[in-house]
Design a protein around this motif. Structure first.
Motif, PDB file in Angstrom:
ATOM      1  N   UNK A   1       1.549   0.654  -0.141  1.00  0.00           N
ATOM      2  CA  UNK A   1       0.679   0.609   1.032  1.00  0.00           C
ATOM      3  C   UNK A   1       0.372  -0.845   1.356  1.00  0.00           C
ATOM      4  N   UNK A   2       0.388  -1.181   2.645  1.00  0.00           N
ATOM      5  CA  UNK A   2      -0.013  -2.520   3.066  1.00  0.00           C
ATOM      6  C   UNK A   2      -1.521  -2.631   2.907  1.00  0.00           C
ATOM      7  N   UNK A   3      -1.961  -3.657   2.180  1.00  0.00           N
ATOM      8  CA  UNK A   3      -3.388  -3.821   1.915  1.00  0.00           C
ATOM      9  C   UNK A   3      -3.965  -5.065   2.561  1.00  0.00           C
ATOM     10  N   UNK A   4      -3.109  -5.898   3.112  1.00  0.00           N
ATOM     11  CA  UNK A   4      -3.616  -7.105   3.747  1.00  0.00           C
ATOM     12  C   UNK A   4      -2.482  -7.917   4.350  1.00  0.00           C
ATOM     13  N   UNK A   5      -2.866  -8.969   5.039  1.00  0.00           N
ATOM     14  CA  UNK A   5      -1.876  -9.835   5.675  1.00  0.00           C
ATOM     15  C   UNK A   5      -2.355 -11.273   5.555  1.00  0.00           C
ATOM     16  N   UNK A   6      -1.465 -12.159   5.138  1.00  0.00           N
ATOM     17  CA  UNK A   6      -1.770 -13.579   5.044  1.00  0.00           C
ATOM     18  C   UNK A   6      -1.182 -14.274   6.260  1.00  0.00           C
TER      19      UNK A   6
END
Length: 55
Positions: free
Chosen positions: A27-32
């Motif tokens: 699951x995608x949990x964040x983006x930098x």
């Protein structure tokens, strides 16, 4: 093996890889933002994806 979770990063725009990892339960949990800078001076964001293993 005792692992509780796995983490990986996927470059924005690599939709095929992101979809593949999602099929495997990540699951995608964040983006930098601007995580990668290319020789031409452009930037790409990177998604952090995690898969949690349950006992």
């Amino acid at each position: 093996m005792g692992y509780e979770q796995m983490e990986l990063g996927v470059v924005e725009g690599n939709d095929r890889a992101k979809a593949l990892y999602e099929r495997f339960g990540f699951e995608a949990t964040g983006k930098t933002p601007r995580a990668l800078k290319y020789d031409d001076g452009s930037y790409k964001d990177e998604y952090t994806m995690i898969k949690i293993f349950h006992d």
